[in-house]
Motif scaffolding. Structure first.
Motif, PDB file in Angstrom:
ATOM      1  N   VAL A 171      35.360  35.335  50.090  1.00  0.00           N
ATOM      2  CA  VAL A 171      35.799  35.409  48.707  1.00  0.00           C
ATOM      3  C   VAL A 171      36.700  36.350  48.553  1.00  0.00           C
ATOM      4  O   VAL A 171      37.767  36.049  47.724  1.00  0.00           O
ATOM      5  CB  VAL A 171      34.542  35.788  48.140  1.00  0.00           C
ATOM      6  CG1 VAL A 171      34.788  36.151  46.476  1.00  0.00           C
ATOM      7  CG2 VAL A 171      33.546  34.627  47.737  1.00  0.00           C
ATOM      8  N   ALA A 172      36.900  37.395  49.259  1.00  0.00           N
ATOM      9  CA  ALA A 172      37.720  38.432  49.243  1.00  0.00           C
ATOM     10  C   ALA A 172      39.320  37.743  49.646  1.00  0.00           C
ATOM     11  O   ALA A 172      40.217  38.347  49.137  1.00  0.00           O
ATOM     12  CB  ALA A 172      37.599  39.593  49.865  1.00  0.00           C
ATOM     13  N   ALA A 173      39.266  36.970  50.654  1.00  0.00           N
ATOM     14  CA  ALA A 173      40.567  36.443  50.974  1.00  0.00           C
ATOM     15  C   ALA A 173      41.269  35.285  50.119  1.00  0.00           C
ATOM     16  O   ALA A 173      42.252  35.353  49.904  1.00  0.00           O
ATOM     17  CB  ALA A 173      40.130  35.776  52.414  1.00  0.00           C
ATOM     18  N   LEU A 174      40.195  34.705  49.451  1.00  0.00           N
ATOM     19  CA  LEU A 174      40.696  33.837  48.240  1.00  0.00           C
ATOM     20  C   LEU A 174      41.068  34.682  47.059  1.00  0.00           C
ATOM     21  O   LEU A 174      42.319  34.110  46.504  1.00  0.00           O
ATOM     22  CB  LEU A 174      39.441  32.836  47.910  1.00  0.00           C
ATOM     23  CG  LEU A 174      38.929  31.805  48.934  1.00  0.00           C
ATOM     24  CD1 LEU A 174      37.990  31.218  48.428  1.00  0.00           C
ATOM     25  CD2 LEU A 174      40.262  30.878  49.181  1.00  0.00           C
ATOM     26  N   LEU A 175      40.560  35.771  46.918  1.00  0.00           N
ATOM     27  CA  LEU A 175      40.985  36.476  45.730  1.00  0.00           C
ATOM     28  C   LEU A 175      42.419  37.231  46.073  1.00  0.00           C
ATOM     29  O   LEU A 175      43.388  37.283  45.282  1.00  0.00           O
ATOM     30  CB  LEU A 175      39.906  37.630  45.783  1.00  0.00           C
ATOM     31  CG  LEU A 175      40.085  38.930  44.513  1.00  0.00           C
ATOM     32  CD1 LEU A 175      40.167  37.866  43.065  1.00  0.00           C
ATOM     33  CD2 LEU A 175      39.086  39.851  44.344  1.00  0.00           C
ATOM     34  N   LEU A 200      31.022  24.952  44.186  1.00  0.00           N
ATOM     35  CA  LEU A 200      31.609  24.647  43.142  1.00  0.00           C
ATOM     36  C   LEU A 200      32.232  25.659  42.486  1.00  0.00           C
ATOM     37  O   LEU A 200      33.531  25.604  42.047  1.00  0.00           O
ATOM     38  CB  LEU A 200      30.752  23.762  42.437  1.00  0.00           C
ATOM     39  CG  LEU A 200      31.380  22.788  41.024  1.00  0.00           C
ATOM     40  CD1 LEU A 200      32.415  22.089  41.851  1.00  0.00           C
ATOM     41  CD2 LEU A 200      30.634  22.258  40.255  1.00  0.00           C
ATOM     42  N   ILE A 201      31.620  26.742  42.087  1.00  0.00           N
ATOM     43  CA  ILE A 201      32.076  28.067  41.441  1.00  0.00           C
ATOM     44  C   ILE A 201      33.259  28.455  42.246  1.00  0.00           C
ATOM     45  O   ILE A 201      34.330  28.741  41.685  1.00  0.00           O
ATOM     46  CB  ILE A 201      31.180  29.129  41.277  1.00  0.00           C
ATOM     47  CG1 ILE A 201      29.959  28.484  40.191  1.00  0.00           C
ATOM     48  CG2 ILE A 201      31.559  30.200  40.691  1.00  0.00           C
ATOM     49  CD1 ILE A 201      28.690  29.409  40.055  1.00  0.00           C
ATOM     50  N   VAL A 202      33.184  28.561  43.488  1.00  0.00           N
ATOM     51  CA  VAL A 202      34.188  29.365  44.211  1.00  0.00           C
ATOM     52  C   VAL A 202      35.426  28.384  44.278  1.00  0.00           C
ATOM     53  O   VAL A 202      36.532  28.645  44.042  1.00  0.00           O
ATOM     54  CB  VAL A 202      33.565  29.742  45.748  1.00  0.00           C
ATOM     55  CG1 VAL A 202      34.948  29.968  46.480  1.00  0.00           C
ATOM     56  CG2 VAL A 202      32.761  30.520  45.664  1.00  0.00           C
ATOM     57  N   SER A 203      35.216  27.091  44.988  1.00  0.00           N
ATOM     58  CA  SER A 203      36.189  26.267  44.931  1.00  0.00           C
ATOM     59  C   SER A 203      36.957  25.792  43.688  1.00  0.00           C
ATOM     60  O   SER A 203      38.285  25.585  43.564  1.00  0.00           O
ATOM     61  CB  SER A 203      35.767  24.777  45.892  1.00  0.00           C
ATOM     62  OG  SER A 203      36.712  24.062  46.062  1.00  0.00           O
ATOM     63  N   ALA A 204      36.150  25.418  42.861  1.00  0.00           N
ATOM     64  CA  ALA A 204      36.810  24.921  41.337  1.00  0.00           C
ATOM     65  C   ALA A 204      37.628  26.092  40.768  1.00  0.00           C
ATOM     66  O   ALA A 204      38.455  25.742  40.301  1.00  0.00           O
ATOM     67  CB  ALA A 204      35.774  24.395  40.441  1.00  0.00           C
ATOM     68  N   ALA A 240      31.201  34.251  41.413  1.00  0.00           N
ATOM     69  CA  ALA A 240      31.052  34.114  42.846  1.00  0.00           C
ATOM     70  C   ALA A 240      29.913  35.129  43.377  1.00  0.00           C
ATOM     71  O   ALA A 240      28.862  34.565  44.270  1.00  0.00           O
ATOM     72  CB  ALA A 240      32.603  34.342  43.852  1.00  0.00           C
ATOM     73  N   ILE A 241      29.985  36.185  42.812  1.00  0.00           N
ATOM     74  CA  ILE A 241      29.206  37.283  43.342  1.00  0.00           C
ATOM     75  C   ILE A 241      27.644  36.898  42.688  1.00  0.00           C
ATOM     76  O   ILE A 241      26.822  37.035  43.446  1.00  0.00           O
ATOM     77  CB  ILE A 241      29.302  38.714  42.968  1.00  0.00           C
ATOM     78  CG1 ILE A 241      30.499  39.181  43.444  1.00  0.00           C
ATOM     79  CG2 ILE A 241      28.280  39.662  43.126  1.00  0.00           C
ATOM     80  CD1 ILE A 241      31.162  40.371  42.917  1.00  0.00           C
ATOM     81  N   ALA A 242      27.556  36.295  41.300  1.00  0.00           N
ATOM     82  CA  ALA A 242      26.411  35.957  40.822  1.00  0.00           C
ATOM     83  C   ALA A 242      25.790  34.835  41.549  1.00  0.00           C
ATOM     84  O   ALA A 242      24.509  34.641  41.928  1.00  0.00           O
ATOM     85  CB  ALA A 242      26.679  35.796  39.442  1.00  0.00           C
ATOM     86  N   ALA A 243      26.742  33.669  41.811  1.00  0.00           N
ATOM     87  CA  ALA A 243      26.303  32.510  42.655  1.00  0.00           C
ATOM     88  C   ALA A 243      25.549  33.097  43.905  1.00  0.00           C
ATOM     89  O   ALA A 243      24.569  32.580  44.368  1.00  0.00           O
ATOM     90  CB  ALA A 243      27.455  31.753  42.791  1.00  0.00           C
ATOM     91  N   VAL A 274      36.755  37.195  36.005  1.00  0.00           N
ATOM     92  CA  VAL A 274      35.694  36.264  35.648  1.00  0.00           C
ATOM     93  C   VAL A 274      35.110  35.494  36.991  1.00  0.00           C
ATOM     94  O   VAL A 274      33.922  35.327  37.282  1.00  0.00           O
ATOM     95  CB  VAL A 274      35.797  35.257  34.399  1.00  0.00           C
ATOM     96  CG1 VAL A 274      34.922  34.163  34.420  1.00  0.00           C
ATOM     97  CG2 VAL A 274      35.931  36.159  33.326  1.00  0.00           C
ATOM     98  N   TRP A 275      35.926  34.845  37.820  1.00  0.00           N
ATOM     99  CA  TRP A 275      35.667  33.959  39.028  1.00  0.00           C
ATOM    100  C   TRP A 275      34.797  35.006  40.173  1.00  0.00           C
ATOM    101  O   TRP A 275      34.102  34.349  40.532  1.00  0.00           O
ATOM    102  CB  TRP A 275      36.894  33.687  39.622  1.00  0.00           C
ATOM    103  CG  TRP A 275      36.947  32.714  40.901  1.00  0.00           C
ATOM    104  CD1 TRP A 275      36.593  31.739  41.047  1.00  0.00           C
ATOM    105  CD2 TRP A 275      37.023  33.432  42.131  1.00  0.00           C
ATOM    106  NE1 TRP A 275      36.479  31.427  42.279  1.00  0.00           N
ATOM    107  CE2 TRP A 275      36.859  32.409  43.133  1.00  0.00           C
ATOM    108  CE3 TRP A 275      37.519  34.693  42.573  1.00  0.00           C
ATOM    109  CZ2 TRP A 275      36.918  32.583  44.269  1.00  0.00           C
ATOM    110  CZ3 TRP A 275      37.792  34.910  43.867  1.00  0.00           C
ATOM    111  CH2 TRP A 275      37.312  33.901  44.799  1.00  0.00           C
ATOM    112  N   THR A 276      35.517  36.281  40.243  1.00  0.00           N
ATOM    113  CA  THR A 276      34.918  37.230  41.146  1.00  0.00           C
ATOM    114  C   THR A 276      33.458  37.340  40.662  1.00  0.00           C
ATOM    115  O   THR A 276      32.718  37.341  41.517  1.00  0.00           O
ATOM    116  CB  THR A 276      35.610  38.452  41.329  1.00  0.00           C
ATOM    117  OG1 THR A 276      37.066  37.930  41.535  1.00  0.00           O
ATOM    118  CG2 THR A 276      35.092  39.289  42.178  1.00  0.00           C
TER     119      THR A 276
END
Length: 589
Positions: free
Chosen positions: A40-44, A103-107, A64-67, A59-61
């Motif tokens: 997730v950090a790399a995508l961020l 889905l949350i991360v990729s979308a 992702a953490i909540a998921a 919001v996305w971060t």
């Protein structure tokens, strides 16, 4: 539906394998949380360098953490369960958590990245696709959850590329879809199949180990039961046989008429046959107990074989068997008693299985620096596939009717185990059906120095007037023993309990020797009686325990005490020999 059919094909281990692979999946995913956050950090970082919307990235971060938190809670809730029921429902819940997170991360990344930021777009696409494809190795424990995870990662990007106005992106989207459809199911199913097979083999091996352990425990229990049975049966049979042996000796001593001698001799022969069966049981029990001591000494082999051939000559003549010997004057290093037992068993076996007009040869010769004693016979022979079996306990050839005149089938088992106890000794067997057999015992040769020769002469009686305290709770056996020892001019005080023995001692009568049965009434033993009498007299009275017990514990208990031991039925000659030894000890005090 195909996945359900695959699970049911698991056979008797279906539920165990299903539960185990879900636990494996949950363990692996929980352990990979740190890798997830790096991903997730790399995508961020890609979103940051692409100058994506800041609020959107925050919001996305957080999403992702909540998921990840929700997913881990679902996985750990499953891991806490011990029940294997409702596994399919749990797998759907886990798959839903994985799909939602993917889905949350990729979308989110697909929505935040501008389609024209090509470097950032392709970097993010590479991370997403690499994660989707390589996850097959880590998610193979559950195809359902892997399909949900890979679909949630790849679908948003396929749609993003397809909805762009760039034809190049359309082609790239098609490649992603076709590649995913052709690679993911095939790779995942192959890996999943291997994992299921490995788990099934593991369960089968565990079951086999459990069966083997159960069979081993059953065999150990059967062996222990056998030992207890032999001990109990031997004791119960030896009691009346002991009385019989003593009365037969008294009868032979008192009957002077010649016409009664044949009857007495027949009775004694029948009794001796029963005694040999009991001795076989006793020898096995002693070997099991590990109390057989090896006493090596030089032995003149010619004298031993000559004596034995003479002893068996009458038995051979009755069957019209030629019993011959060929000697070479060798002197060997062995245990006198054990070697006699081995050769006695082999010669008696040869006579038993050799037909009339047959031949038995007992020979000794030198071979490769050792002396080999051979017992040849022209008997029925032994089948090649039975050569090893005949050394097992209670195994007999040509005795389906279990005729006890032919023994119990313990002789050769005793032979092998005694030979194995003797250092540098070995036994070989060759046989041909209808031609006969040959047993070979190899022994170490020694120089002719002080040599032990077997002595079968009865010892000179030296116990006239010996005071003997006889403790036996069986009145019949006690009476027979008293009569016999009185015939030998001994002074005997007979009692039936420890208290009676102590009473006699308190009255001032001091025995020279104490003889006691091992098992007495009231859960007492002869060993206790000897200790209490010695304590009362404050002196070490020579003592003899007579027992019918063949149990390992009993033999060890008596063997470790300073008390001599005889097993029922006691041959009067053995009792005389023990009394002579006691007499010599007393005279040397």
């Amino acid at each position: 539906m195909s996945h359900r059919r695959e699970v049911k094909a698991g056979g008797p281990y279906e539920q165990q394998i299903y539960h185990e692979r879900l636990r494996m999946f949950c363990d692996q995913i929980c352990a990979s949380s740190q890798a997830y956050f790096f991903w997730v950090a790399a995508l961020l970082a890609i979103l940051w360098f692409a100058e994506s919307d800041t609020i959107g990235m925050v919001v996305w971060t957080l999403a992702a953490i909540a998921a990840e938190i929700v997913k881990v809670r679902v996985l750990k809730s499953f891991l806490k369960l011990d029940d294997v029921q409702g596994l399919s429902g749990w797998e759907w819940r886990i798959a839903g958590a994985m799909f939602s997170e993917g889905l949350i991360v990729s979308a989110g990344v697909a929505l935040l990245l501008d389609v024209h930021a090509e470097y950032a777009l392709f970097s993010a696409l590479f991370l997403i696709c690499a994660t989707a494809y390589t996850s097959a190795m880590y998610h193979i424990a559950s195809l359902r959850t892997y399909y949900a995870w890979a679909t949630s990662l790849l679908t948003p990007w396929a749609l993003k590329l397809l909805m762009s106005d760039n034809e190049y992106y359309w082609i790239l989207s098609g490649i992603m879809v076709i590649g995913s459809i052709s690679y993911i199911p095939v790779a995942a199913k192959v890996l999943h199949k291997y994992m299921i097979e490995a788990l099934r083999l593991r369960h089968e091996n565990l079951d086999l180990l459990a069966i083997a352990e159960k069979e081993k425990n059953s065999a150990d229990k059967a062996n222990a039961d056998k030992t207890r049975f032999l001990a109990s049966a031997s004791h119960d049979l030896r009691q009346p046989m002991q009385a019989m042996a003593l009365y037969l000796e008294v009868l032979a001593h008192r009957l002077k008429q010649a016409e009664y001698h044949d009857i007495v001799e027949s009775l004694q022969a029948s009794h001796a046959s029963m005694g040999r069966i009991m001795d076989s049981l006793l020898d096995i029990s002693k070997l099991d107990a590990g109390v057989v001591e090896v006493n090596l000494e030089p032995i003149h082999l010619d004298m031993m074989i000559d004596q034995m051939v003479g002893d068996y000559s009458l038995s051979a003549q009755k069957k019209h068997i030629r019993l011959r010997m060929r000697l070479n004057g060798a002197v060997v290093q062995s245990d006198l008693v054990m070697l006699e037992c081995v050769l006695n068993n082999l010669i008696s076996n040869a006579i038993r299985y050799t037909e009339s007009e047959g031949t038995i040869l007992v020979a000794s010769r030198r071979r490769q620096g050792k002396v080999v004693v051979e017992v040849w016979d022209t008997g029925i022979g032994i089948p090649q596939d039975q050569l090893e079996n005949i050394f097992t306990e209670f195994y007999q050839l040509d005795n389906p009717e279990r005729d006890r005149q032919k023994g119990l089938g313990l002789g050769l088992s005793i032979v092998r185990r005694m030979v194995q106890l003797l250092p540098d000794h070995d036994i070989e067997l060759t046989s041909r059906m209808g031609r006969g057999s040959c047993f070979r015992i190899s022994l170490p040769e020694v120089e002719l120095k002080a040599v032990t020769s077997p002595c079968y002469d009865q010892e000179t009686e030296q116990f006239d007037g010996m005071c003997i305290l006889m403790l036996e709770d069986d009145p019949v056996v006690r009476r027979a023993a008293v009569i016999l020892m009185q015939e030998w001019a001994c002074e005997v005080a007979d009692v039936g309990s420890i208290s009676e023995a102590l009473t006699i001692v308190e009255q001032g009568w001091t025995p020279d020797v104490m003889i006691a049965d091992y098992r007495l009434q009231g859960n007492t033993t002869g060993l206790q009686a000897v200790k209490e009498v010695r304590a009362q007299l404050e002196q070490h009275v020579p003592a003899l325990i007579i027992t019918g017990e063949t149990g390992v514990e009993t033999i060890l208990e008596i063997a470790n005490a300073d008390i001599m031991l005889l097993h029922k039925p006691v041959v009067p000659g053995e009792l005389k020999s023990i009394l002579n030894q006691f007499s010599k000890k007393i005279s040397n005090l």
